[in-house]
Design an enzyme around this catalytic site. Structure first.
Site, mmCIF file in Angstrom:
data_model
loop_
_atom_site.group_PDB
_atom_site.id
_atom_site.type_symbol
_atom_site.label_atom_id
_atom_site.label_comp_id
_atom_site.label_asym_id
_atom_site.label_seq_id
_atom_site.Cartn_x
_atom_site.Cartn_y
_atom_site.Cartn_z
ATOM 1 N N LEU A 15 0.831 -1.213 0.000
ATOM 2 C CA LEU A 15 0.000 0.000 0.000
ATOM 3 C C LEU A 15 0.862 1.259 0.000
ATOM 4 O O LEU A 15 0.345 2.366 -0.102
ATOM 5 C CB LEU A 15 -0.925 0.015 1.225
ATOM 6 C CG LEU A 15 -2.069 -0.992 1.233
ATOM 7 C CD1 LEU A 15 -2.888 -0.850 2.507
ATOM 8 C CD2 LEU A 15 -2.967 -0.811 0.013
ATOM 9 N N LYS A 17 3.544 1.858 2.429
ATOM 10 C CA LYS A 17 3.833 2.265 3.803
ATOM 11 C C LYS A 17 5.137 3.041 3.883
ATOM 12 O O LYS A 17 5.272 3.998 4.631
ATOM 13 C CB LYS A 17 3.957 0.996 4.655
ATOM 14 C CG LYS A 17 3.209 1.062 5.948
ATOM 15 C CD LYS A 17 3.448 -0.168 6.796
ATOM 16 C CE LYS A 17 3.370 -1.447 6.014
ATOM 17 N NZ LYS A 17 4.252 -2.490 6.491
ATOM 18 N N ILE A 19 6.576 4.887 1.556
ATOM 19 C CA ILE A 19 6.424 6.250 1.029
ATOM 20 C C ILE A 19 5.573 7.082 1.984
ATOM 21 O O ILE A 19 5.840 8.271 2.195
ATOM 22 C CB ILE A 19 5.831 6.206 -0.397
ATOM 23 C CG1 ILE A 19 6.856 5.562 -1.341
ATOM 24 C CG2 ILE A 19 5.450 7.597 -0.875
ATOM 25 C CD1 ILE A 19 6.382 5.336 -2.740
ATOM 26 N N LYS A 186 -15.796 0.520 0.392
ATOM 27 C CA LYS A 186 -16.077 -0.369 1.513
ATOM 28 C C LYS A 186 -15.119 -0.140 2.697
ATOM 29 O O LYS A 186 -13.897 -0.117 2.517
ATOM 30 C CB LYS A 186 -15.959 -1.830 1.054
ATOM 31 C CG LYS A 186 -17.044 -2.220 0.059
ATOM 32 C CD LYS A 186 -18.406 -2.208 0.755
ATOM 33 C CE LYS A 186 -19.503 -2.692 -0.181
ATOM 34 N NZ LYS A 186 -20.835 -2.521 0.415
ATOM 35 N N THR A 187 -15.676 -0.005 3.862
ATOM 36 C CA THR A 187 -14.842 0.281 5.038
ATOM 37 C C THR A 187 -14.572 -0.967 5.884
ATOM 38 O O THR A 187 -13.775 -0.931 6.806
ATOM 39 C CB THR A 187 -15.519 1.328 5.960
ATOM 40 O OG1 THR A 187 -16.715 0.751 6.483
ATOM 41 C CG2 THR A 187 -15.850 2.596 5.208
ATOM 42 N N LYS A 222 -17.912 7.221 9.224
ATOM 43 C CA LYS A 222 -18.133 5.804 9.503
ATOM 44 C C LYS A 222 -16.817 5.148 9.965
ATOM 45 O O LYS A 222 -16.791 4.430 10.979
ATOM 46 C CB LYS A 222 -18.648 5.125 8.231
ATOM 47 C CG LYS A 222 -19.115 3.720 8.447
ATOM 48 C CD LYS A 222 -19.851 3.236 7.200
ATOM 49 C CE LYS A 222 -20.142 1.751 7.309
ATOM 50 N NZ LYS A 222 -20.680 1.217 6.060
ATOM 51 N N CYS A 380 27.449 -0.589 -12.502
ATOM 52 C CA CYS A 380 28.027 -1.799 -11.931
ATOM 53 C C CYS A 380 28.065 -2.930 -12.956
ATOM 54 O O CYS A 380 28.954 -2.965 -13.791
ATOM 55 C CB CYS A 380 27.302 -2.178 -10.652
ATOM 56 S SG CYS A 380 28.389 -3.119 -9.574
ATOM 57 N N ARG A 461 31.142 -7.583 -6.265
ATOM 58 C CA ARG A 461 32.228 -8.478 -5.896
ATOM 59 C C ARG A 461 33.368 -8.365 -6.904
ATOM 60 O O ARG A 461 34.522 -8.397 -6.556
ATOM 61 C CB ARG A 461 31.647 -9.895 -5.887
ATOM 62 C CG ARG A 461 32.427 -10.899 -5.152
ATOM 63 C CD ARG A 461 31.606 -12.162 -4.932
ATOM 64 N NE ARG A 461 30.732 -12.052 -3.790
ATOM 65 C CZ ARG A 461 29.437 -12.354 -3.791
ATOM 66 N NH1 ARG A 461 28.848 -12.774 -4.892
ATOM 67 N NH2 ARG A 461 28.725 -12.236 -2.695
ATOM 68 N N HIS A 506 27.124 2.679 -7.496
ATOM 69 C CA HIS A 506 25.692 2.911 -7.737
ATOM 70 C C HIS A 506 25.318 4.361 -7.423
ATOM 71 O O HIS A 506 24.906 4.652 -6.293
ATOM 72 C CB HIS A 506 24.865 1.982 -6.852
ATOM 73 C CG HIS A 506 24.948 0.545 -7.251
ATOM 74 N ND1 HIS A 506 24.045 -0.032 -8.099
ATOM 75 C CD2 HIS A 506 25.839 -0.414 -6.928
ATOM 76 C CE1 HIS A 506 24.367 -1.308 -8.287
ATOM 77 N NE2 HIS A 506 25.449 -1.564 -7.581
ATOM 78 N N GLU A 508 22.766 5.915 -8.217
ATOM 79 C CA GLU A 508 21.313 6.087 -8.025
ATOM 80 C C GLU A 508 20.915 6.199 -6.561
ATOM 81 O O GLU A 508 19.896 6.797 -6.226
ATOM 82 C CB GLU A 508 20.541 4.948 -8.704
ATOM 83 C CG GLU A 508 20.628 3.569 -8.048
ATOM 84 C CD GLU A 508 21.807 2.727 -8.511
ATOM 85 O OE1 GLU A 508 22.795 3.297 -9.004
ATOM 86 O OE2 GLU A 508 21.748 1.487 -8.371
#
Ligand code: GLN
Length: 532
Positions: A15, A17, A19, A186-187, A222, A380, A461, A506, A508
């Site tokens: 879901l 979490k 972020i 729907k809850t 609700k 890499c 490695r 890396h 990034e």
């Protein structure tokens, strides 16, 4: 006074979490607080380092060389928090240290149990972060109801009752599904999920409700009523295609002010989220578009190259440009050739990877980039394959390879250093974390970083075999970066090519939306110019 925020997830996994936690951190930072994070992963592996990318997704590497969950990447990208090995712990790690303590006799003959010994160990990990921030945001991996996450939930329950009311808060991220047949939101799943938490003694105070449709007031009422939270604390976490919009989506619903109120913290009246608005504006209204081919061996799994995709998007922000991904499974190149998949792209990136599968396709993809002068960034495995491609197709060394791909390779271009070959333990030979690299003046890399010495994170490695330097340089390769202590090649570039850069490290992992990584910015810039 230190404050503790606990984030749990319910109904289903994925879901967002991580972020959501990162966004909460960003909001609290905007009020002047120093935040830090802790991610608990309920699996038994000591870390994700030995797990297949298909199992786990990206392994995020911290500056100090810890192989961690990819959520730590979100934390670093969204906030100024600096992640280390302390910011991620698995069940395996927790049990490992409990068992080590038991063997050393530290429990003084007691029966060692989940409660209190394992839960104490968990709590220690959380409290160890007190020094790192005013607010410690702890995210519990997995979904409420999983057997594995119970010790973590029990530990955070205990923390709540031992600290003053306003020092802790539980936030629960849940799904509020839209059921098409009934045309209704729907809850019930949320009610059940919060019910499970309450059964084990945790009452969340804030609910983040993932939903594809806006939540009406009625629905919020609700949820509030059935889940025992205030209506203001039922926050709509509506689907968005832009993760960097989430702090703004939360702020619009005053999540920051609600959090500060519950935690009894002062708000910063001057707080502004202008920088978030700016990047969202650029991402929503780009001046141009560029298509980047991502050629890799883990393409099928959405999460494998998380930081790569984010860093490319950041490079796009720097150039006011939308980056579109053409994701190419390198094994398909092996079957059908590079042209079919790469003919429309303006840039090609090869991310990291392990093992021989798919590497011939990667090598073919790199040849395509080199010959067609398409901007190329290799990371890499990307550097290693680019070196092999260069040896084979430019220097005429047809059998060139890596000992990783074929242990019997004679004169490998990519190999294990003699000192690595002596280490037998799996994983013991990895080069992990930040190392210095000295850049050569006049290279693309030097001009991008505008600095002589850089620090970048490694996770590999194998190394470039220096025997090949001379012949490569003679044939038009530039060794643009070196790790001075061991004289290892860290960056290669090509002359006679508009942008051909490959790194052993890396980059990034260090890119942020507000501070795009220079190599990614320059790569996207070159890619934008490619079709002009
Ligand atoms: N498999 C290569 C090595 O171990 C490259 C690893 C990577 O791409 N991160 O050296």
């Amino acid at each position: 006074m230190k404050k503790f925020i606990f984030v749990t997830g319910g109904v289903v996994s994925s879901l967002g979490k991580g972020i959501a936690s990162a966004s909460i951190g960003a909001l609290l930072e905007s009020h002047g607080y120093k935040v830090t994070f802790l991610k608990f992963d309920p699996y038994i592996n000591v870390d994700p380092g030995t797990m297949s990318p298909f199992q786990h997704g990206e392994v995020y590497v911290t500056e100090d060389g810890a192989e961690t969950d990819l959520d730590l990447g979100h934390y670093e990208r969204f906030t100024n928090a600096k992640m280390t090995h302390k910011n991620n712990a698995t069940s395996g790690q927790i049990y490992y240290s409990v068992i080590q303590k038991e063997r050393k006799g530290e429990y003084l003959g007691k029966t060692v149990q989940v409660v209190p010994h394992v839960t104490n160990e968990i709590k220690e990990r959380i409290f160890a972060l007190k020094k790192e921030g005013d607010i410690i945001i702890t995210e519990i991996g997995g979904t409420v109801g999983d057997i594995e996450s119970l010790p973590f939930l029990e530990a955070i329950r205990q923390i709540q009752i031992t600290l003053p009311e306003e020092d802790t808060i539980h936030i629960h991220l849940t799904l509020v599904p839209y059921i098409k047949a009934a045309d209704e939101i729907k809850t019930k799943p949320t009610q059940h999920s919060v019910g499970r938490l309450r059964e084990i003694g945790i009452q969340p105070k804030i609910l983040l409700c993932r939903t594809e449709k806006p939540l009406t007031d009625e629905i919020k009422e609700k949820i509030a009523l059935f889940c025992n939270v205030k209506k203001e604390a039922v926050i709509e976490a509506i689907d968005t295609d832009l993760i960097y919009e989430i702090p703004l989506i939360f702020a619009r619903q005053k999540l920051d002010l609600i959090l500060l109120k519950y935690l009894n913290l002062k708000k910063n009246p001057k707080n502004d989220l202008e920088k978030w608005r700016e990047i969202v504006y650029i991402l929503r209204n780009p001046e141009k578009e560029v298509k980047i081919g991502v050629v890799g061996k883990y393409i099928k799994l959405q999460d494998s190259y998380k930081s790569i995709y984010e860093a490319l998007i950041h490079g796009g922000i720097a150039n006011k440009c939308r980056v579109i991904f053409e994701k190419v499974d390198s094994e398909l190149i092996e079957k059908e050739g590079a042209e079919k998949f790469l003919k429309d792209v303006s840039g090609i990136i090869v991310p990291g990877g392990f093992g021989i599968r798919g590497t011939e396709g990667i090598i073919e993809g790199i040849k395509y980039a080199r010959e067609n002068k398409i901007p190329f960034l290799g990371i890499c495995l990307g550097l290693q394959c680019a070196s092999i491609e260069f040896a084979r197709n430019v220097c005429g060394l047809k059998d060139a390879s890596s000992t990783e791909f074929n242990p019997r390779t004679k004169n490998p271009v990519i190999y294990l250093l003699p000192e690595q070959r002596r280490i037998k333990e799996k994983g013991g030979t990895m080069r992990l974390g930040a190392y210095p690299c000295v850049l050569k003046k006049g290279t693309i890399s030097y001009n991008a970083y505008k600095r002589k010495i850089i620090y970048e994170r490694h996770r590999h490695r194998y190394e470039f075999n220096n025997k090949y330097r001379e012949i490569f340089e003679k044939n038009g390769m530039v060794i643009a970066g070196i790790y001075p202590e061991k004289d290892l090649v860290e960056i290669i570039e090509l002359k006679n090519h508009p942008f051909f850069v490959a790194t052993q490290f890396h980059p990034e992992f260090k890119s942020k939306p507000f501070k795009p990584h220079p190599l990614f910015s320059e790569f996207i810039k070159a890619s934008c110019q490619f079709k002009d």
